[in-house]
Each structure stands twice: as C-alpha cells, then as structure tokens.
Design a protein around this motif. Structure first.
Motif, short mmCIF file in Angstrom:
data_model
loop_
_atom_site.label_atom_id
_atom_site.label_comp_id
_atom_site.label_asym_id
_atom_site.label_seq_id
_atom_site.Cartn_x
_atom_site.Cartn_y
_atom_site.Cartn_z
N ARG A 47 0.73 -1.20 -0.09
CA ARG A 47 -0.01 0.02 0.01
C ARG A 47 1.03 1.25 -0.12
NH1 ARG A 47 -2.44 0.33 6.10
NH2 ARG A 47 -0.44 0.78 7.33
N ILE A 48 0.25 2.40 -0.55
CA ILE A 48 0.91 3.85 -0.18
C ILE A 48 -0.40 4.62 0.22
CG2 ILE A 48 2.41 3.47 -2.34
CD1 ILE A 48 0.36 5.12 -4.05
N ALA A 49 0.25 5.58 0.95
CA ALA A 49 -0.90 6.65 1.66
C ALA A 49 -1.06 7.73 0.61
CB ALA A 49 0.06 7.12 2.87
N LEU A 50 -2.27 8.25 0.44
CA LEU A 50 -2.73 9.37 -0.26
C LEU A 50 -3.21 10.36 0.66
CD1 LEU A 50 -3.40 10.76 -3.01
CD2 LEU A 50 -5.54 9.63 -2.86
N VAL A 51 -2.32 11.37 0.72
CA VAL A 51 -2.61 12.39 1.93
C VAL A 51 -3.27 13.59 1.06
CG1 VAL A 51 -1.70 13.70 3.79
CG2 VAL A 51 -0.76 11.46 3.12
N GLY A 52 -4.33 14.08 1.85
CA GLY A 52 -4.92 15.33 1.16
C GLY A 52 -5.20 16.43 2.25
N VAL A 53 -4.75 17.64 1.90
CA VAL A 53 -4.73 18.90 2.75
C VAL A 53 -5.70 19.87 2.19
CG1 VAL A 53 -2.68 18.45 4.14
CG2 VAL A 53 -2.51 19.83 2.06
N GLU A 54 -6.30 20.74 2.97
CA GLU A 54 -7.08 21.76 2.31
C GLU A 54 -5.86 22.77 2.00
OE1 GLU A 54 -10.48 23.34 4.51
OE2 GLU A 54 -10.42 21.73 5.80
N ASN A 55 -6.48 23.90 1.52
CA ASN A 55 -5.46 24.86 0.89
C ASN A 55 -4.61 25.55 2.01
OD1 ASN A 55 -4.74 26.69 -1.65
ND2 ASN A 55 -4.87 28.28 0.00
N LEU A 90 0.73 7.98 10.22
CA LEU A 90 1.61 7.67 9.14
C LEU A 90 2.86 7.78 9.71
CD1 LEU A 90 0.12 9.33 6.06
CD2 LEU A 90 -0.41 6.97 6.91
N SER A 91 4.06 7.13 9.31
CA SER A 91 5.43 7.07 9.73
C SER A 91 6.32 7.58 8.32
CB SER A 91 5.88 5.71 10.22
OG SER A 91 6.03 4.49 9.15
N GLU A 92 7.31 7.92 8.68
CA GLU A 92 8.45 8.00 7.52
C GLU A 92 8.45 6.87 6.77
OE1 GLU A 92 13.23 8.83 7.07
OE2 GLU A 92 12.24 9.08 9.04
N LYS A 93 8.31 5.58 7.02
CA LYS A 93 8.42 4.46 6.31
C LYS A 93 7.37 4.36 5.19
CE LYS A 93 11.45 1.85 9.51
NZ LYS A 93 11.47 0.65 10.09
N ASP A 94 6.22 4.88 5.43
CA ASP A 94 5.09 4.93 4.57
C ASP A 94 5.26 5.62 3.38
OD1 ASP A 94 3.14 3.18 6.19
OD2 ASP A 94 2.96 4.82 7.37
N PHE A 95 5.09 5.15 2.19
CA PHE A 95 5.27 5.89 1.10
C PHE A 95 4.12 6.83 0.88
CE2 PHE A 95 5.05 7.10 -3.48
CZ PHE A 95 6.30 6.94 -3.96
N LYS A 96 4.19 7.99 0.69
CA LYS A 96 3.01 9.09 0.83
C LYS A 96 3.10 9.85 -0.59
CE LYS A 96 5.10 10.11 4.54
NZ LYS A 96 5.68 9.11 4.64
N VAL A 97 1.78 10.12 -1.02
CA VAL A 97 1.50 10.69 -2.32
C VAL A 97 0.70 12.04 -1.66
CG1 VAL A 97 0.70 11.25 -4.33
CG2 VAL A 97 1.68 9.22 -3.87
N LEU A 98 1.16 13.28 -1.40
CA LEU A 98 0.33 14.32 -0.82
C LEU A 98 -0.24 15.45 -1.92
CD1 LEU A 98 0.00 16.27 1.59
CD2 LEU A 98 1.98 17.44 1.31
N MET A 99 -1.51 15.55 -1.76
CA MET A 99 -2.12 16.46 -2.36
C MET A 99 -2.10 17.90 -1.76
SD MET A 99 -5.31 14.71 -4.58
CE MET A 99 -5.94 14.20 -3.23
#
Length: 405
Positions: free
Chosen positions: A279-287, A305-314
């Motif tokens: 799995r990878i983590a999809l992270v979404g923040v408000e503006n 989430l930890s540093e080891k999780d692969f993360k895609v941030l929007m």
C-alpha cells in the motif's frame, strides 16, 4: 479618486505616443482617424466595465473579456510608448547639443524617424498577436504530459503505477462546451490507475460548475478511485458576501461539487491505496499557501503515518511544499500541486528554455522539482482565470508514472 487621475494620465500618455508612432509611419487620414476612434471606443468600454465591477459577484465572463481586451490593447501600446520615449530622450539630447553649439537652424527637435516607429510597431505586434491567439485558441490547447518519477522506497507492487492529475478547473471561466468535452475525452484515453484533482473547481461560486457537472461526470472510473482537495478559490474569499451565511452555504455546496463529479474530497485526511498486498498513503490537505488561505493541517492529515510509509500528498499551493513539506521529518516522497497556472503566459521549449513571470513569485511553478529525494509536481492547470487565455503555457493533463529504482 487620485488613482483614477493617475490612470487617466497614464492612458493619455500611452495613447498619444501610440498615435505618434502610427502617424510617423503613414499620413493616410482615414486610417489615422479610424485608429483614434477605435482606440477611444475601447478605452471608454474598458473604463465603463471597470466601474461596473460588482465585488459581491466577482469575476464573470464579461470581466474576463474586459481584462483580456485591456491586455491585448494596452500591452502593445506600452511597448510602443517605451520606444517613443527613448526616441524623445535622444531627440532632446540631440537638440540640446545643437542649441548649445549655436546651431538653431531647423528647430530644437529633429523630426521623428520612421524607422524607430516601424520597429516599435513591429515588436508590439508580437504580444498583440500572441495574446489574441491565447484568447481564441490557446486557452483550450490541452496537452497531456507524461512524467515518470523514480523512487528507491516505492513498494514493488506500485512499480509502473500511473496517477492522472488535473488541477485548477475554474469552471466559471469556460465558454466552449465542445472543447471541454474534448479535454474529458483526453483524460479518458489515458491508461492511468488513479485520478487526482488538486483544487479550484470554480472561481468563486458553486453555481459556476452546475452547467458542467454532466460533462465532468463523463470522466471514467479509475481502478483505484478519484480523489480531490480544495484550492484557494474554493473558499469563496474573493468576493464581498452580504450575509456570512451565504458564504458558508456556498462553501458547503462547493465541497459537494467534488462528490457530484465522482471525486472523494480529502479534508486534512488520508487514505491507503492497496495493490498486490502492499500500500501507499494518499494524503490530502486543505489549501495552504504562504500568501493565501492556510486551512491545511499536515499533522492532522498525516496522523498515524510514519516515515516508512510511501506517501503521495495533494496540496493545492506549491508554496506549501517549499515552506513546510520538503523538510518534514515524515518524508513525503511526492507532492502534487497546481495553483500557479504557470501564469498562463510564458515560454517553454523542452531542453532549451522554461520561463514565466510567475517564477519570480514561486520557486516551483510548473513541472517537476526535487529536494533530497522528495518531489513536487506543479500542474499548469486545466482552466484559466483573470486573463481569458493562455500563451506558451498550455492547459495540462498530467500522467505521472511511479517507478521503482
């Protein structure tokens, strides 16, 4: 009142010098008279439209057209004015030298040179033609950009995983249904696994999107879903609201819009995308922007989430990456942003030049950037705002391919 006085003086100077350039090139009376009448009509129209601007309504197609007309007429004239001013400085220096030397024959100032006026008009024709092209064709000159990105810590199952990104739709600016349908067809042609929309679905009001919901619902289903985050324009903060409750209701309606076109809106939260037992983590923040609304909460969105999780941030605004994300201890491998539109104006020749005035405001303004193995990709935008066109920076649909290296 004072600003209108200075604006009036500016317009007079620009118009006088522009007319002198044309008069130096031709003496045809009907042409010069026609030029004066057309210029006067355009000036009156622009001034009238600016006086009619309603801050409770915000940008409309009429204000967009007016701003485009302002740019397409005054930018070339400003260039002409600069040339003519420089020529006048030279004429004054030359006349002063003759006067001091006692040579007063022929008057103080020499006549304008036709060559200088021709050069000024020729150079001014370039932005005129470019801006006209951008308003007529450039704003819908959609292109697909394929961008591979390699990561050593990408889970094996996601090697070759493709993310389609769109951003900055600004539906309130659209005026051509066929062109938008064409863009949606382009999206559907891409063999991507996941669709991400990084904010600004409207200019200000939720109702701007209503005529386009059916078309955007034509975006196909993606195997791993469709997700979105909010952009700065989605908060309705660029108009004056007569009743604060209307602003709240509009904001709630805008958030609902994303769901109505099949996208799950992430509001300072994350989701896991699972594939092949990994799995990878999809992270979404408000503006969150250095110079714009800061509603994004990276800590809340990344909780657990930890540093080891692969993360895609929007995150809509790339200044967030520069200010906070790229040095965050949780190591966000990839951030997807938009917001800048690439200024909708610039020069891009792959491998040769990449320039836009917006680069003096944003360090990351279009394309891929890297810092210590952490990447941000800035989408150039799907729609347009303010200037109703695009020159050199075309509307973009991005396909990012994640690669294991």
């Amino acid at each position: 009142m004072l600003r209108w006085f200075f604006f009036f003086i500016f317009v007079v100077i620009v118009e006088v010098y522009s007319y002198q350039a044309f008069r130096a090139v031709t003496k045809v009376k009907w042409f010069l008279l026609s030029y004066q009448l057309i210029s006067l009509a355009i000036d009156i129209y622009i001034i009238y439209q600016f006086t009619q601007f309603d801050r409770s309504v915000g940008q409309t197609k009429m204000t967009l057209f007016t701003l485009g007309l302002l740019l397409i007429t005054f930018l070339p004239k400003i260039i002409i004015t600069l040339f003519m001013l420089l020529e006048d400085i030279g004429r004054i220096l030359y006349g002063s030298g003759r006067y001091i030397s006692g040579n007063k024959a022929g008057g103080f100032l020499p006549e304008r040179r036709k060559f200088i006026s021709l050069v000024a008009l020729g150079i001014a024709a370039i932005p005129f033609a470019s801006l006209a092209y951008g308003m007529k064709w450039g704003k819908y000159k959609f292109r697909v950009i394929n961008q591979p990105i390699g990561f050593p810590d990408l889970p094996e199952a996601f090697d070759g995983f493709k993310i389609l990104q769109i951003s900055d739709v600004h539906s309130g600016s659209f005026d051509n249904e066929d062109k938008i349908r064409y863009a949606i067809d382009l999206i559907n042609e891409q063999q991507a696994d996941l669709c991400l929309f990084t904010g600004d679905i409207v200019n200000t009001h939720a109702k701007e999107m209503f005529p386009w919901i059916e078309i955007f619902n034509g975006i196909k289903k993606f195997e791993y879903g469709k997700f979105a985050v909010l952009g700065n324009h989605d908060y309705g903060e660029y108009v004056e609201w007569k009743d604060p409750r209307d602003k709240v209701a509009n904001f709630e309606a805008i958030k609902e819009l994303y769901g109505r076109i099949g996208h799950k809106l992430l509001l300072n939260e994350h989701r896991f995308i699972e594939k092949g037992g990994q799995r990878i983590a999809l992270v979404g923040v408000e503006n969150w922007g250095v110079n714009f609304k800061q509603a994004g909460d990276l800590n809340k969105a990344s909780q657990g989430l930890s540093e080891k999780d692969f993360k895609v941030l929007m995150s809509h605004d790339p200044s967030h990456w520069e200010a906070e994300v790229k040095r965050d201890h949780r190591h966000f491998q990839l951030t997807l942003s938009g917001h800048t539109h690439g200024f909708q104006f610039g020069i891009e020749i792959p491998g040769w030049i990449k320039w836009s005035p917006v680069q003096y405001v944003y360090k990351q303004w279009a394309g891929l950037y890297e810092h210590l193995g952490r990447y941000v990709y800035v989408n150039r935008g799907f729609g347009f705002h303010a200037y109703p066109g695009r020159v050199g920076i075309w509307p973009e649909i991005t396909v990012l391919e994640l690669k294991k290296i």
